[in-house]
Write a protein that holds these residues in place. Structure first.
Motif, PDB file in Angstrom:
ATOM      1  N   ALA A 223       0.837  -1.204   0.000  1.00  0.00           N
ATOM      2  CA  ALA A 223       0.000   0.000   0.000  1.00  0.00           C
ATOM      3  C   ALA A 223       0.872   1.254   0.000  1.00  0.00           C
ATOM      4  O   ALA A 223       0.579   2.233  -0.699  1.00  0.00           O
ATOM      5  N   ARG A 224       1.939   1.235   0.784  1.00  0.00           N
ATOM      6  CA  ARG A 224       2.857   2.375   0.817  1.00  0.00           C
ATOM      7  C   ARG A 224       3.521   2.605  -0.533  1.00  0.00           C
ATOM      8  O   ARG A 224       3.600   3.740  -1.030  1.00  0.00           O
ATOM      9  N   ALA A 225       3.962   1.523  -1.180  1.00  0.00           N
ATOM     10  CA  ALA A 225       4.651   1.652  -2.464  1.00  0.00           C
ATOM     11  C   ALA A 225       3.711   2.192  -3.544  1.00  0.00           C
ATOM     12  O   ALA A 225       4.087   3.073  -4.326  1.00  0.00           O
ATOM     13  N   LEU A 226       2.482   1.660  -3.604  1.00  0.00           N
ATOM     14  CA  LEU A 226       1.540   2.128  -4.624  1.00  0.00           C
ATOM     15  C   LEU A 226       1.172   3.592  -4.418  1.00  0.00           C
ATOM     16  O   LEU A 226       0.988   4.336  -5.379  1.00  0.00           O
ATOM     17  N   LYS A 227       1.074   4.007  -3.158  1.00  0.00           N
ATOM     18  CA  LYS A 227       0.783   5.413  -2.883  1.00  0.00           C
ATOM     19  C   LYS A 227       1.916   6.299  -3.395  1.00  0.00           C
ATOM     20  O   LYS A 227       1.682   7.383  -3.948  1.00  0.00           O
ATOM     21  N   GLU A 228       3.162   5.827  -3.258  1.00  0.00           N
ATOM     22  CA  GLU A 228       4.309   6.625  -3.708  1.00  0.00           C
ATOM     23  C   GLU A 228       4.344   6.785  -5.224  1.00  0.00           C
ATOM     24  O   GLU A 228       4.780   7.821  -5.735  1.00  0.00           O
ATOM     25  N   ILE A 229       3.923   5.761  -5.953  1.00  0.00           N
ATOM     26  CA  ILE A 229       3.958   5.869  -7.419  1.00  0.00           C
ATOM     27  C   ILE A 229       2.674   6.480  -7.970  1.00  0.00           C
ATOM     28  O   ILE A 229       2.555   6.689  -9.186  1.00  0.00           O
ATOM     29  N   GLY A 230       1.682   6.729  -7.092  1.00  0.00           N
ATOM     30  CA  GLY A 230       0.452   7.377  -7.542  1.00  0.00           C
ATOM     31  C   GLY A 230      -0.630   6.426  -7.993  1.00  0.00           C
ATOM     32  O   GLY A 230      -1.476   6.784  -8.806  1.00  0.00           O
ATOM     33  N   SER A 231      -0.623   5.205  -7.461  1.00  0.00           N
ATOM     34  CA  SER A 231      -1.669   4.235  -7.784  1.00  0.00           C
ATOM     35  C   SER A 231      -2.446   3.912  -6.511  1.00  0.00           C
ATOM     36  O   SER A 231      -1.983   4.158  -5.404  1.00  0.00           O
ATOM     37  N   THR A 232      -3.627   3.342  -6.665  1.00  0.00           N
ATOM     38  CA  THR A 232      -4.505   3.065  -5.535  1.00  0.00           C
ATOM     39  C   THR A 232      -4.639   1.566  -5.327  1.00  0.00           C
ATOM     40  O   THR A 232      -4.721   0.802  -6.294  1.00  0.00           O
ATOM     41  N   LEU A 233      -4.652   1.155  -4.069  1.00  0.00           N
ATOM     42  CA  LEU A 233      -4.873  -0.250  -3.723  1.00  0.00           C
ATOM     43  C   LEU A 233      -6.316  -0.409  -3.259  1.00  0.00           C
ATOM     44  O   LEU A 233      -6.735   0.203  -2.279  1.00  0.00           O
ATOM     45  N   ILE A 234      -7.094  -1.231  -3.979  1.00  0.00           N
ATOM     46  CA  ILE A 234      -8.492  -1.487  -3.635  1.00  0.00           C
ATOM     47  C   ILE A 234      -8.597  -2.917  -3.126  1.00  0.00           C
ATOM     48  O   ILE A 234      -8.143  -3.861  -3.783  1.00  0.00           O
ATOM     49  N   LEU A 235      -9.196  -3.086  -1.945  1.00  0.00           N
ATOM     50  CA  LEU A 235      -9.337  -4.397  -1.329  1.00  0.00           C
ATOM     51  C   LEU A 235     -10.734  -4.947  -1.605  1.00  0.00           C
ATOM     52  O   LEU A 235     -11.737  -4.307  -1.276  1.00  0.00           O
ATOM     53  N   ALA A 236     -10.790  -6.126  -2.216  1.00  0.00           N
ATOM     54  CA  ALA A 236     -12.079  -6.752  -2.521  1.00  0.00           C
ATOM     55  C   ALA A 236     -12.679  -7.357  -1.254  1.00  0.00           C
ATOM     56  O   ALA A 236     -11.960  -7.842  -0.377  1.00  0.00           O
ATOM     57  N   LEU A 237     -13.984  -7.336  -1.155  1.00  0.00           N
ATOM     58  CA  LEU A 237     -14.677  -7.891   0.001  1.00  0.00           C
ATOM     59  C   LEU A 237     -15.007  -9.366  -0.175  1.00  0.00           C
ATOM     60  O   LEU A 237     -15.369 -10.039   0.778  1.00  0.00           O
ATOM     61  N   SER A 238     -14.898  -9.880  -1.398  1.00  0.00           N
ATOM     62  CA  SER A 238     -15.194 -11.291  -1.654  1.00  0.00           C
ATOM     63  C   SER A 238     -14.475 -11.721  -2.924  1.00  0.00           C
ATOM     64  O   SER A 238     -14.113 -10.886  -3.757  1.00  0.00           O
ATOM     65  N   PRO A 239     -14.255 -13.031  -3.119  1.00  0.00           N
ATOM     66  CA  PRO A 239     -13.642 -13.502  -4.367  1.00  0.00           C
ATOM     67  C   PRO A 239     -14.473 -13.131  -5.595  1.00  0.00           C
ATOM     68  O   PRO A 239     -13.933 -12.861  -6.668  1.00  0.00           O
ATOM     69  N   GLN A 240     -15.816 -13.119  -5.439  1.00  0.00           N
ATOM     70  CA  GLN A 240     -16.672 -12.810  -6.578  1.00  0.00           C
ATOM     71  C   GLN A 240     -16.491 -11.370  -7.042  1.00  0.00           C
ATOM     72  O   GLN A 240     -16.726 -11.054  -8.212  1.00  0.00           O
ATOM     73  N   ALA A 241     -16.058 -10.486  -6.134  1.00  0.00           N
ATOM     74  CA  ALA A 241     -15.889  -9.083  -6.502  1.00  0.00           C
ATOM     75  C   ALA A 241     -14.801  -8.918  -7.557  1.00  0.00           C
ATOM     76  O   ALA A 241     -14.883  -8.047  -8.414  1.00  0.00           O
ATOM     77  N   LYS A 242     -13.765  -9.753  -7.489  1.00  0.00           N
ATOM     78  CA  LYS A 242     -12.702  -9.712  -8.498  1.00  0.00           C
ATOM     79  C   LYS A 242     -12.824 -10.954  -9.390  1.00  0.00           C
ATOM     80  O   LYS A 242     -11.860 -11.697  -9.620  1.00  0.00           O
ATOM     81  N   GLY A 243     -14.020 -11.124  -9.910  1.00  0.00           N
ATOM     82  CA  GLY A 243     -14.333 -12.343 -10.655  1.00  0.00           C
ATOM     83  C   GLY A 243     -13.525 -12.536 -11.921  1.00  0.00           C
ATOM     84  O   GLY A 243     -13.328 -13.653 -12.376  1.00  0.00           O
ATOM     85  N   ARG A 244     -13.015 -11.439 -12.513  1.00  0.00           N
ATOM     86  CA  ARG A 244     -12.300 -11.594 -13.772  1.00  0.00           C
ATOM     87  C   ARG A 244     -11.006 -12.372 -13.587  1.00  0.00           C
ATOM     88  O   ARG A 244     -10.661 -13.244 -14.374  1.00  0.00           O
ATOM     89  N   VAL A 245     -10.261 -12.062 -12.524  1.00  0.00           N
ATOM     90  CA  VAL A 245      -9.016 -12.788 -12.290  1.00  0.00           C
ATOM     91  C   VAL A 245      -9.307 -14.183 -11.741  1.00  0.00           C
ATOM     92  O   VAL A 245      -8.550 -15.134 -11.991  1.00  0.00           O
TER      93      VAL A 245
END
Length: 396
Positions: A233-255
């Motif tokens: 989370a710290r590294a992504l914030k430094e490069i200007g990207s966002t970390l989104i945490l899924a609440l369930s496996p179905q939420a990130k169903g594509r991967v």
């Protein structure tokens, strides 16, 4: 004498046309009864007058199809499935026939062969009960990333496959086998995506401990619900990207569906190629993924990429690393992970005693030490006993 097989539809049509010929009904009434147009009724009337009821049967009825595959060719396909490609689903088997055996066959024809010869087919799944989320309109807006532990090489020893997929295009932008999952393998994926494509707007991940800190419940956490920031989370914030945490496996169903496909297709092709180790698997992935992406990726709704260029001042190798602070001791050494490191002097400073330095563990495991953004040289320090109870530190 040839046997003529008539369907109930043929009989109904013939009786209706016979009534029309006997002028018991009109052409309009016959068309309504048969559910066809008046012009078609006139054609049927003309056929029955010339050829009787047999004229209603299609001329190709009972004849073999002009494009029917020879029995020997069908036997060859069935034999190849049973000896080389057993377990492949119908579509994957068709791809292998085209790519490896130079046999081109339509999907429906192959499906009929599967049905006729009772070859195993993929079972139809129960309908999903989750509301589907629309794809992001541009590539680079959202990268879904996850890890799958599986016996990828059929050796009985599971290993991790870290993969990243673009939500807008379903393109696999990173894939690599690793002995374990954790911070550094996932950082490597994020750095590869960033170096190859640019800075993504967000990464969508699960709630594993290397993405979200959950290992302690201090009074601060109990009162505020705020956890310490993870290295990722710290590294992504430094490069200007966002970390989104899924609440369930179905939420990130594509991967999740990507891993489902890979555990079907990739495992079988790894076995065909004789791949047994992680290094061999990663070399195979480098050449295999481009073809997989050509087959399964889609075009985004907006062709303009959302990846941002990397600013020149960003030091990705240092940002995407595990960082820990240490206070330098009076003898100009620090302790890190059970090892002692002796810092060298610089043109502007002889000793760094009592200062705070940052230790970086890079993706390849290299140790780098920085003080206020300046990288310091160092050597490993260790103790030698003089045999009289006194110790010295090598390098002093």
């Amino acid at each position: 004498m040839d046997t003529i097989h008539l369907s109930q539809q043929h009989v109904t049509r013939h009786r209706t046309v016979e009534r029309l010929i006997r002028r018991e009904i009109t052409e309009k009434e016959a068309a309504d009864l048969l559910g066809i147009g008046v012009r078609q009724v006139r054609r049927l009337k003309r056929k029955v007058r010339l050829g009787g009821i047999t004229s209603l049967i299609h001329g190709n009825a009972g004849k073999p199809s002009w494009n029917k595959r020879p029995a020997a060719a069908v036997d060859t396909i069935v034999q190849k499935y049973k000896t080389t490609y057993e377990g492949f689903n119908c579509l994957h088997f068709r791809d292998m026939l085209t790519e490896r055996e130079q046999i081109d066959i339509p999907r429906e024809s192959l499906r009929r062969i599967f049905v006729t010869h009772d070859l195993p087919r993929k079972k139809r799944k129960t309908p999903r009960r989750f509301e589907r989320r629309e794809r992001k309109p541009q590539e680079g807006l959202l990268i879904q990333q996850d890890t799958s532990f599986h016996d990828w090489f059929g050796t009985g020893i599971p290993c991790a496959l870290v993969a990243s997929i673009d939500d807008a295009t379903s393109m696999v932008v990173f894939g690599k086998f690793s002995p374990t999952d954790g911070t550094l393998p996932n950082m490597e994926a994020m750095m590869a995506v960033t170096e190859t494509h640019g800075i993504a707007t967000a990464f969508y991940v699960d709630r594993a401990s290397h993405f979200k800190t959950t290992r302690h419940e201090s009074i601060h956490v109990q009162l505020t619900g705020v956890y310490d920031e993870t290295q990722i989370a710290r590294a992504l914030k430094e490069i200007g990207s966002t970390l989104i945490l899924a609440l369930s496996p179905q939420a990130k169903g594509r991967v999740e569906r990507l891993f489902e496909t890979l555990q079907d297709r990739l495992i079988k092709e790894l076995a065909l190629a004789g791949v047994k180790t992680i290094d061999e698997g990663n070399r195979f992935l480098e050449s295999w993924l481009p073809g997989f992406n050509r087959k399964f990726s889609v075009r985004p709704a907006n062709p303009k990429s959302a990846y941002r260029p990397i600013p020149n001042h960003l030091r990705l190798r240092l940002i995407l690393s595990i960082q820990e602070e240490r206070i330098v001791r009076a003898d100009n050494t620090i302790s890190f992970r059970g090892q002692e490191y002796l810092l060298h002097k610089t043109p502007h400073r002889i000793s760094f005693a009592k200062t705070t330095v940052t230790v970086h563990v890079t993706i390849d495991g290299t140790i780098r030490i920085l003080h206020q953004g300046q990288e310091l040289s160092f050597t490993m320090a260790w103790t030698k006993s003089l045999g009289n109870g006194e110790d010295i530190i090598a390098g002093e």
